[in-house]
Design a protein around this motif. Sequence first.
Motif, PDB file in Angstrom:
ATOM      1  N   PHE A 113      -5.064  -5.434 -38.285  1.00 38.72           N
ATOM      2  CA  PHE A 113      -4.340  -4.226 -37.891  1.00 38.72           C
ATOM      3  C   PHE A 113      -2.830  -4.414 -37.909  1.00 38.72           C
ATOM      4  O   PHE A 113      -2.093  -3.518 -38.333  1.00 38.72           O
ATOM      5  N   LEU A 114      -2.354  -5.575 -37.456  1.00 38.47           N
ATOM      6  CA  LEU A 114      -0.905  -5.766 -37.317  1.00 38.47           C
ATOM      7  C   LEU A 114      -0.230  -6.112 -38.638  1.00 38.47           C
ATOM      8  O   LEU A 114       0.910  -5.699 -38.874  1.00 38.47           O
ATOM      9  N   GLN A 115      -0.913  -6.855 -39.505  1.00 43.15           N
ATOM     10  CA  GLN A 115      -0.313  -7.279 -40.769  1.00 43.15           C
ATOM     11  C   GLN A 115      -0.601  -6.291 -41.894  1.00 43.15           C
ATOM     12  O   GLN A 115       0.284  -5.954 -42.668  1.00 43.15           O
ATOM     13  N   PHE A 116      -1.843  -5.846 -41.990  1.00 38.84           N
ATOM     14  CA  PHE A 116      -2.251  -5.083 -43.164  1.00 38.84           C
ATOM     15  C   PHE A 116      -2.314  -3.580 -42.941  1.00 38.84           C
ATOM     16  O   PHE A 116      -2.301  -2.820 -43.910  1.00 38.84           O
ATOM     17  N   ASN A 117      -2.414  -3.138 -41.687  1.00 39.56           N
ATOM     18  CA  ASN A 117      -2.536  -1.704 -41.427  1.00 39.56           C
ATOM     19  C   ASN A 117      -1.628  -1.241 -40.289  1.00 39.56           C
ATOM     20  O   ASN A 117      -2.074  -0.497 -39.398  1.00 39.56           O
ATOM     21  N   PRO A 118      -0.380  -1.664 -40.280  1.00 41.40           N
ATOM     22  CA  PRO A 118       0.490  -1.292 -39.156  1.00 41.40           C
ATOM     23  C   PRO A 118       0.699   0.220 -39.095  1.00 41.40           C
ATOM     24  O   PRO A 118       0.848   0.887 -40.118  1.00 41.40           O
ATOM     25  N   GLY A 119       0.674   0.733 -37.878  1.00 40.95           N
ATOM     26  CA  GLY A 119       0.928   2.145 -37.666  1.00 40.95           C
ATOM     27  C   GLY A 119      -0.268   3.056 -37.825  1.00 40.95           C
ATOM     28  O   GLY A 119      -0.191   4.237 -37.500  1.00 40.95           O
ATOM     29  N   LYS A 120      -1.392   2.509 -38.301  1.00 38.76           N
ATOM     30  CA  LYS A 120      -2.563   3.362 -38.545  1.00 38.76           C
ATOM     31  C   LYS A 120      -3.430   3.530 -37.301  1.00 38.76           C
ATOM     32  O   LYS A 120      -4.119   4.541 -37.163  1.00 38.76           O
ATOM     33  N   ALA A 121      -3.418   2.526 -36.433  1.00 36.07           N
ATOM     34  CA  ALA A 121      -4.300   2.565 -35.265  1.00 36.07           C
ATOM     35  C   ALA A 121      -3.584   1.898 -34.093  1.00 36.07           C
ATOM     36  O   ALA A 121      -3.838   0.737 -33.777  1.00 36.07           O
ATOM     37  N   PRO A 122      -2.667   2.641 -33.426  1.00 35.03           N
ATOM     38  CA  PRO A 122      -1.885   2.030 -32.338  1.00 35.03           C
ATOM     39  C   PRO A 122      -2.751   1.413 -31.244  1.00 35.03           C
ATOM     40  O   PRO A 122      -2.406   0.350 -30.701  1.00 35.03           O
ATOM     41  N   TYR A 123      -3.858   2.060 -30.903  1.00 35.32           N
ATOM     42  CA  TYR A 123      -4.724   1.499 -29.861  1.00 35.32           C
ATOM     43  C   TYR A 123      -5.263   0.138 -30.290  1.00 35.32           C
ATOM     44  O   TYR A 123      -5.271  -0.813 -29.492  1.00 35.32           O
ATOM     45  N   ALA A 124      -5.737   0.032 -31.532  1.00 35.27           N
ATOM     46  CA  ALA A 124      -6.277  -1.239 -32.022  1.00 35.27           C
ATOM     47  C   ALA A 124      -5.177  -2.309 -32.082  1.00 35.27           C
ATOM     48  O   ALA A 124      -5.419  -3.468 -31.738  1.00 35.27           O
ATOM     49  N   GLU A 125      -3.979  -1.917 -32.509  1.00 36.20           N
ATOM     50  CA  GLU A 125      -2.877  -2.875 -32.560  1.00 36.20           C
ATOM     51  C   GLU A 125      -2.579  -3.417 -31.162  1.00 36.20           C
ATOM     52  O   GLU A 125      -2.380  -4.632 -30.981  1.00 36.20           O
ATOM     53  N   GLU A 126      -2.539  -2.520 -30.183  1.00 37.15           N
ATOM     54  CA  GLU A 126      -2.253  -2.946 -28.810  1.00 37.15           C
ATOM     55  C   GLU A 126      -3.382  -3.816 -28.271  1.00 37.15           C
ATOM     56  O   GLU A 126      -3.136  -4.870 -27.663  1.00 37.15           O
ATOM     57  N   ARG A 127      -4.626  -3.387 -28.496  1.00 41.55           N
ATOM     58  CA  ARG A 127      -5.781  -4.114 -27.961  1.00 41.55           C
ATOM     59  C   ARG A 127      -5.879  -5.521 -28.537  1.00 41.55           C
ATOM     60  O   ARG A 127      -5.981  -6.501 -27.801  1.00 41.55           O
ATOM     61  N   PHE A 128      -5.855  -5.631 -29.868  1.00 43.05           N
ATOM     62  CA  PHE A 128      -6.053  -6.937 -30.483  1.00 43.05           C
ATOM     63  C   PHE A 128      -4.794  -7.796 -30.414  1.00 43.05           C
ATOM     64  O   PHE A 128      -4.885  -9.031 -30.381  1.00 43.05           O
ATOM     65  N   GLY A 129      -3.621  -7.167 -30.360  1.00 42.47           N
ATOM     66  CA  GLY A 129      -2.402  -7.945 -30.133  1.00 42.47           C
ATOM     67  C   GLY A 129      -2.412  -8.585 -28.761  1.00 42.47           C
ATOM     68  O   GLY A 129      -2.054  -9.759 -28.602  1.00 42.47           O
ATOM     69  N   ALA A 130      -2.838  -7.828 -27.746  1.00 42.17           N
ATOM     70  CA  ALA A 130      -2.921  -8.369 -26.387  1.00 42.17           C
ATOM     71  C   ALA A 130      -3.969  -9.468 -26.295  1.00 42.17           C
ATOM     72  O   ALA A 130      -3.770 -10.492 -25.630  1.00 42.17           O
ATOM     73  N   GLU A 131      -5.095  -9.263 -26.970  1.00 43.09           N
ATOM     74  CA  GLU A 131      -6.140 -10.291 -26.945  1.00 43.09           C
ATOM     75  C   GLU A 131      -5.691 -11.556 -27.668  1.00 43.09           C
ATOM     76  O   GLU A 131      -6.001 -12.679 -27.236  1.00 43.09           O
ATOM     77  N   ALA A 132      -4.941 -11.405 -28.740  1.00 38.20           N
ATOM     78  CA  ALA A 132      -4.396 -12.582 -29.427  1.00 38.20           C
ATOM     79  C   ALA A 132      -3.493 -13.378 -28.492  1.00 38.20           C
ATOM     80  O   ALA A 132      -3.605 -14.607 -28.403  1.00 38.20           O
ATOM     81  N   ARG A 133      -2.621 -12.702 -27.777  1.00 35.95           N
ATOM     82  CA  ARG A 133      -1.728 -13.400 -26.846  1.00 35.95           C
ATOM     83  C   ARG A 133      -2.517 -14.067 -25.716  1.00 35.95           C
ATOM     84  O   ARG A 133      -2.190 -15.176 -25.287  1.00 35.95           O
ATOM     85  N   ARG A 134      -3.579 -13.408 -25.269  1.00 36.87           N
ATOM     86  CA  ARG A 134      -4.411 -14.013 -24.226  1.00 36.87           C
ATOM     87  C   ARG A 134      -5.077 -15.294 -24.730  1.00 36.87           C
ATOM     88  O   ARG A 134      -5.101 -16.320 -24.039  1.00 36.87           O
ATOM     89  N   LEU A 135      -5.608 -15.248 -25.945  1.00 34.36           N
ATOM     90  CA  LEU A 135      -6.270 -16.425 -26.510  1.00 34.36           C
ATOM     91  C   LEU A 135      -5.278 -17.570 -26.712  1.00 34.36           C
ATOM     92  O   LEU A 135      -5.603 -18.739 -26.452  1.00 34.36           O
ATOM     93  N   TYR A 136      -4.079 -17.255 -27.170  1.00 29.90           N
ATOM     94  CA  TYR A 136      -3.058 -18.296 -27.306  1.00 29.90           C
ATOM     95  C   TYR A 136      -2.711 -18.883 -25.937  1.00 29.90           C
ATOM     96  O   TYR A 136      -2.453 -20.081 -25.817  1.00 29.90           O
ATOM     97  N   ILE A 173       2.606 -13.526 -33.435  1.00 34.22           N
ATOM     98  CA  ILE A 173       2.706 -14.509 -32.369  1.00 34.22           C
ATOM     99  C   ILE A 173       3.933 -15.382 -32.602  1.00 34.22           C
ATOM    100  O   ILE A 173       4.139 -15.899 -33.710  1.00 34.22           O
ATOM    101  N   ASP A 174       4.736 -15.539 -31.570  1.00 34.13           N
ATOM    102  CA  ASP A 174       5.881 -16.450 -31.591  1.00 34.13           C
ATOM    103  C   ASP A 174       5.427 -17.762 -30.954  1.00 34.13           C
ATOM    104  O   ASP A 174       5.207 -17.830 -29.738  1.00 34.13           O
ATOM    105  N   LEU A 175       5.258 -18.800 -31.767  1.00 32.14           N
ATOM    106  CA  LEU A 175       4.741 -20.064 -31.234  1.00 32.14           C
ATOM    107  C   LEU A 175       5.684 -20.693 -30.212  1.00 32.14           C
ATOM    108  O   LEU A 175       5.243 -21.526 -29.411  1.00 32.14           O
TER     109      LEU A 175
END
Length: 210
Positions: A113-136, A173-175
């Motif tokens: 969603f963030l790299q290949f489909n930005p702007g198409k699904a804001p909810y998905a971007e927020e959800r999976f972006g937050a989950e990525a940060r949680r996993l990191y 993600i900013d390492l």
Amino acid sequence: MIDLYTWTTPNGRKASIMLEETGLPYTVHPVDITKDEQFAPDFLKISPNNKIPAIVDHDTGASLMESGAILLYLAEKTGMFIPLDGPGRWRTWQWLMFQMGGAGPMLGQAHHFLQFNPGKAPYAEERFGAEARRLYSVMDKRLGETEYLAGGDYTIADIATWPWVSRFEWQRIDLAQFPNVRRWYLAIAGRPAVRRGYDVPKKGHEIPLA
């Protein structure tokens, strides 16, 4: 000899890095997923779920799909990168399952969603972006306690997880915000076998560094 069917994805790189790390001889068969080659009938006989990677081990006759199963098979075959018994063995399984059930699919959704489909699904971007940060954050805490995910030794848990972290830029993600992950990531990136495995099946890909 092992036949490896793969492409330049994190899951594909798990298998090629493991083969390079173990030193097992193998032949690469590129499966270009951008051209739908994963749906070819001959490949589906090896990987019914039409996913790479897959292997055929001509020494044993084993044919395997699913990257986690391939890592476990190669670890058992060689006795490398997994403790033979004791708590360390189960810790390795635990962190491998963390990757298979969490880091892999969720980070994959994040960069979809963030790299290949930005702007198409804001909810998905927020959800999976937050989950990525949680996993990191989970990984960063763990790697602040021990050198590698399963403990003091490099294992298939690290081999499974590292290729997904190598797409940190796609996941936004900013390492620098996860210094323990960054230390671990750069240490593994410096391993010669990892660098060779990253270039399978196509050479010329640069490992992102941060």
